[in-house]
Design an enzyme around this catalytic site. Sequence first.
Site, PDB file in Angstrom:
ATOM      1  N   LEU A  24       8.595  12.116 -15.141  1.00  0.00           N
ATOM      2  CA  LEU A  24       8.225  11.220 -16.080  1.00  0.00           C
ATOM      3  C   LEU A  24       7.314  11.076 -16.436  1.00  0.00           C
ATOM      4  O   LEU A  24       6.141  12.401 -16.532  1.00  0.00           O
ATOM      5  CB  LEU A  24       7.935  10.311 -14.120  1.00  0.00           C
ATOM      6  CG  LEU A  24       8.835  10.000 -12.963  1.00  0.00           C
ATOM      7  CD1 LEU A  24       8.289   9.767 -12.190  1.00  0.00           C
ATOM      8  CD2 LEU A  24       9.580   9.221 -13.578  1.00  0.00           C
ATOM      9  N   GLU A  71       2.630  18.146  -5.300  1.00  0.00           N
ATOM     10  CA  GLU A  71       1.511  18.052  -4.015  1.00  0.00           C
ATOM     11  C   GLU A  71       1.330  16.539  -4.118  1.00  0.00           C
ATOM     12  O   GLU A  71       1.311  15.550  -2.267  1.00  0.00           O
ATOM     13  CB  GLU A  71       0.000  18.257  -4.386  1.00  0.00           C
ATOM     14  CG  GLU A  71      -1.172  17.316  -4.811  1.00  0.00           C
ATOM     15  CD  GLU A  71      -3.236  17.461  -4.694  1.00  0.00           C
ATOM     16  OE1 GLU A  71      -3.298  17.531  -4.763  1.00  0.00           O
ATOM     17  OE2 GLU A  71      -2.509  16.691  -6.148  1.00  0.00           O
ATOM     18  N   ARG A  91      11.545   9.856  -6.720  1.00  0.00           N
ATOM     19  CA  ARG A  91      10.642  10.748  -6.334  1.00  0.00           C
ATOM     20  C   ARG A  91      10.593  10.523  -4.997  1.00  0.00           C
ATOM     21  O   ARG A  91      10.458  11.843  -4.020  1.00  0.00           O
ATOM     22  CB  ARG A  91       9.280  10.914  -6.641  1.00  0.00           C
ATOM     23  CG  ARG A  91       8.638  11.085  -7.729  1.00  0.00           C
ATOM     24  CD  ARG A  91       7.426  12.045  -8.401  1.00  0.00           C
ATOM     25  NE  ARG A  91       7.515  12.759  -8.070  1.00  0.00           N
ATOM     26  CZ  ARG A  91       6.206  13.687  -8.749  1.00  0.00           C
ATOM     27  NH1 ARG A  91       5.043  13.500  -8.635  1.00  0.00           N
ATOM     28  NH2 ARG A  91       5.740  15.032  -7.463  1.00  0.00           N
ATOM     29  N   ARG A 137       1.005   3.891  -8.002  1.00  0.00           N
ATOM     30  CA  ARG A 137       1.216   4.606  -6.890  1.00  0.00           C
ATOM     31  C   ARG A 137       1.244   4.624  -5.626  1.00  0.00           C
ATOM     32  O   ARG A 137       2.125   5.060  -4.878  1.00  0.00           O
ATOM     33  CB  ARG A 137       2.068   6.285  -7.038  1.00  0.00           C
ATOM     34  CG  ARG A 137       1.966   6.417  -8.579  1.00  0.00           C
ATOM     35  CD  ARG A 137       3.434   6.884  -9.303  1.00  0.00           C
ATOM     36  NE  ARG A 137       4.079   6.719 -10.314  1.00  0.00           N
ATOM     37  CZ  ARG A 137       4.413   8.115 -10.932  1.00  0.00           C
ATOM     38  NH1 ARG A 137       4.000   8.917  -9.759  1.00  0.00           N
ATOM     39  NH2 ARG A 137       5.085   8.090 -11.958  1.00  0.00           N
ATOM     40  N   HIS A 168      -3.368   8.918 -11.474  1.00  0.00           N
ATOM     41  CA  HIS A 168      -3.841   9.100 -10.311  1.00  0.00           C
ATOM     42  C   HIS A 168      -5.342   8.527  -9.814  1.00  0.00           C
ATOM     43  O   HIS A 168      -6.196   9.421 -10.926  1.00  0.00           O
ATOM     44  CB  HIS A 168      -3.328  10.321  -9.968  1.00  0.00           C
ATOM     45  CG  HIS A 168      -1.607  10.405  -9.403  1.00  0.00           C
ATOM     46  ND1 HIS A 168      -0.510  11.258  -9.570  1.00  0.00           N
ATOM     47  CD2 HIS A 168      -0.293   9.677  -8.563  1.00  0.00           C
ATOM     48  CE1 HIS A 168       0.768  11.499  -8.814  1.00  0.00           C
ATOM     49  NE2 HIS A 168       0.372  10.259  -8.336  1.00  0.00           N
ATOM     50  N   CYS A 255      -1.916  18.571  -8.450  1.00  0.00           N
ATOM     51  CA  CYS A 255      -0.266  18.409  -8.239  1.00  0.00           C
ATOM     52  C   CYS A 255       0.642  19.444  -7.738  1.00  0.00           C
ATOM     53  O   CYS A 255       1.768  19.513  -7.684  1.00  0.00           O
ATOM     54  CB  CYS A 255       0.321  18.081  -9.560  1.00  0.00           C
ATOM     55  SG  CYS A 255      -0.806  17.024 -10.051  1.00  0.00           S
TER      56      CYS A 255
END
Length: 260
Positions: A24, A71, A91, A137, A168, A255
Site C-alpha cells: 500500500l 508494528e 492487512r 487507520r 499514522h 514500523c
Amino acid sequence: MTNPSFEFSRAITRRPAPSITNGLRAEDIGTPDLDKMLAAHADYVATLKKTGAEIIELPPLDAYPDAVFVEDTALCLPQGAVLMRPGAPSRMGEVPEMASTLRAVYDDVREINGPGHIEGGDILVTGREILVGRSDRTDAAGVAELSAIVTEWGHTLREVFTPPGVLHFKTDCSLLDAETILSTKRLDASGCFEGYRVVHVAEGEEAAANSIRFNQYVLCPAGFPRTTEKLHKAGYEVVEIDNSECAKLDGGMSCLSLRF
C-alpha cells in the site's frame, strides 16, 4: 530500573517478501527495490542486535505485501500484548499470523475485536502515558477498546489527533527518551505534547520524525543530516539506516519492529 518506553530486551521483525512491491502507498513515488530493501532490513536487524537484545526474525509472508511493517499488528507492553485491528482491509490477515509468535512470549495476549480499527503506527508509549492518534487507520471505537484493556493494566491512555494527510501518528513523531519527543512542527503545533521536551526535526526533513529509540541507539532514516546533527548535539547516539525503499510504502523505522 528499566524504562519500558525505550529499553527493550526483545524485538520481533519480519523479512520483506517479494510481494512487497505491491504494498500500500498513499502516493506512487516508485516501486521499491527488493534487494535494496533486504539489505537495509538486515542492517536494521543487526543494529537492534548490537544492543544485546534478542531479535525474533519471522519469515516473509508473500500473501501480505505489507507484512514487513509488523508494528501495526500489535501493541507490546510489560503486562501483555494487544493484537490490533488494522484499518486497511488487506492487512487484517497479518494479525493472526503474528498472534502465535506473541502468545509464545507473553502470558496475556488480548485482542481488539471491533467494530473499531486501530494500528500500532498510531500508538506512542512514553514514560508516563500511551498516546494514540486518531487517523485514517485508527478510529474512536478502536481507541476506546484499547483504552479499556490498557487501563486494566494500569496505564493511562490519551487520545490525540494525527494531522490530515499524515498516515499514522508516528509518521510525524517518535520517542527519544521517557520525557523527550522528536516531532514535526505541524504535529507539535496541535498541543499534543504539552509537558514534554520536544525536539523538532529540521525544516524539510519531516520524514526524519519516524525514528526509534532502542536501548542506547536512536535509529534514524538516512539522508536527513540537519536532524541527525541536532540529535548528536543533544547527546543521542544516532544510527542512520537506509529507508529509501520503505518510504515508498509510507513505512519507517518504527514500523519494522515490535519492541518489548
